[in-house]
Motif scaffolding. Sequence first.
Motif, short mmCIF file in Angstrom:
data_model
loop_
_atom_site.label_atom_id
_atom_site.label_comp_id
_atom_site.label_asym_id
_atom_site.label_seq_id
_atom_site.Cartn_x
_atom_site.Cartn_y
_atom_site.Cartn_z
N ALA B 118 15.17 -5.35 8.96
CA ALA B 118 14.42 -4.46 8.05
C ALA B 118 14.04 -5.21 6.78
CB ALA B 118 15.27 -3.24 7.72
N SER B 122 10.11 -5.85 5.82
CA SER B 122 9.50 -5.27 4.62
C SER B 122 9.09 -6.36 3.63
CB SER B 122 10.46 -4.28 3.97
OG SER B 122 11.68 -4.91 3.73
N TRP B 125 6.03 -8.19 4.89
CA TRP B 125 4.84 -7.37 4.74
C TRP B 125 4.33 -7.42 3.30
CZ3 TRP B 125 4.75 -1.91 2.91
CH2 TRP B 125 3.46 -1.38 2.99
#
Lengths: 119, 199
Positions: B118, B122, B125
């Motif tokens: 995760a 994130s 991104w």
Amino acid sequence: MHLIYPAGLAVLLFSTGVYGVLARRNAILVLMSVELMLNAVNLNLVAFDVWLRDTLHAGQALTLFTIAIAAAEIGIGLAIVLAVYRNRGTSDIDKLRDTAEGSGPDDPAAPAQKAEAAA
Amino acid sequence: MMLLASGHHPVHHGFLSPTGVEIAFLLVAAVTFGAAVLTVTTKQLVHAALWLVVALGGIAVEYLLLTAEFIAWVQVLIYVGSVVVLLLFGLMLTKAPIGRSPDADSGNKWAALLVALAAAGSLLWVVVDAFRTTWINLDGPGQGSTKVSGSILFRHWVLPFEALSVLLLAALVGAIVMSRKSGDTSGAPGDAPRDKEQR
């Protein structure tokens, strides 16, 4: 060079370090993972310093400071791990649960051991 | 800032036309990341330290490719030279098993993998979205040569530098005090009685 390459490598190394810190059981392996995370931050600092062409070179200076602080941290951390190993016979952080909640009334020596267990 | 950095370098950029430095960077990055993954996943504790050497050396090469020459050699000296040796000594002094140790990973391995994925997703991104059109201009004189780093460090960063040397001294003294034999009570009062009652 595209800035995404160093920044993306730093992100990947940081996530690897996060995984190592959370998943490893031996305290020294946790310290190795912390080193990986610190190195990811250093790579970011250097990449952004070179990108912005900072006249003070704050990124590179801070990288040198981070490296020195990491060296101090690893020395202190290993001393703590060795002290815990001498007292407990293990460097397994899953077994150092004196500060865990719900472990009931601890032995009277527990407050003194908190510093070591938290390490 | 972004416009400024990419504006004075009118050569067209693209993901599909990488320069030689970019190709070298990506290859070393693959090696570095692979070594880092092996560091946190291998079952043999000593091998983890040795893979850490590969990862840290790869990062030193990345510093060289980013023209931060002095940092690269400091990285080789301090991390590969001393930190890994310290870690190996730590493994030796805590009597780490030489062969495969099946309990190297704790029970929350899958939760850790989830958190790490995760975080990686994130952060990647955000980073890709933010710096999609940003290029580092590596031409011109090197920005991290020993001369530049030394003059910057001792002209503008003298006070933090000296404070850092005091911090290093304090850390080393602390490490010595902490790792003394516990029978000697003069260095760390309060340690010895607890040791006695534990043994």
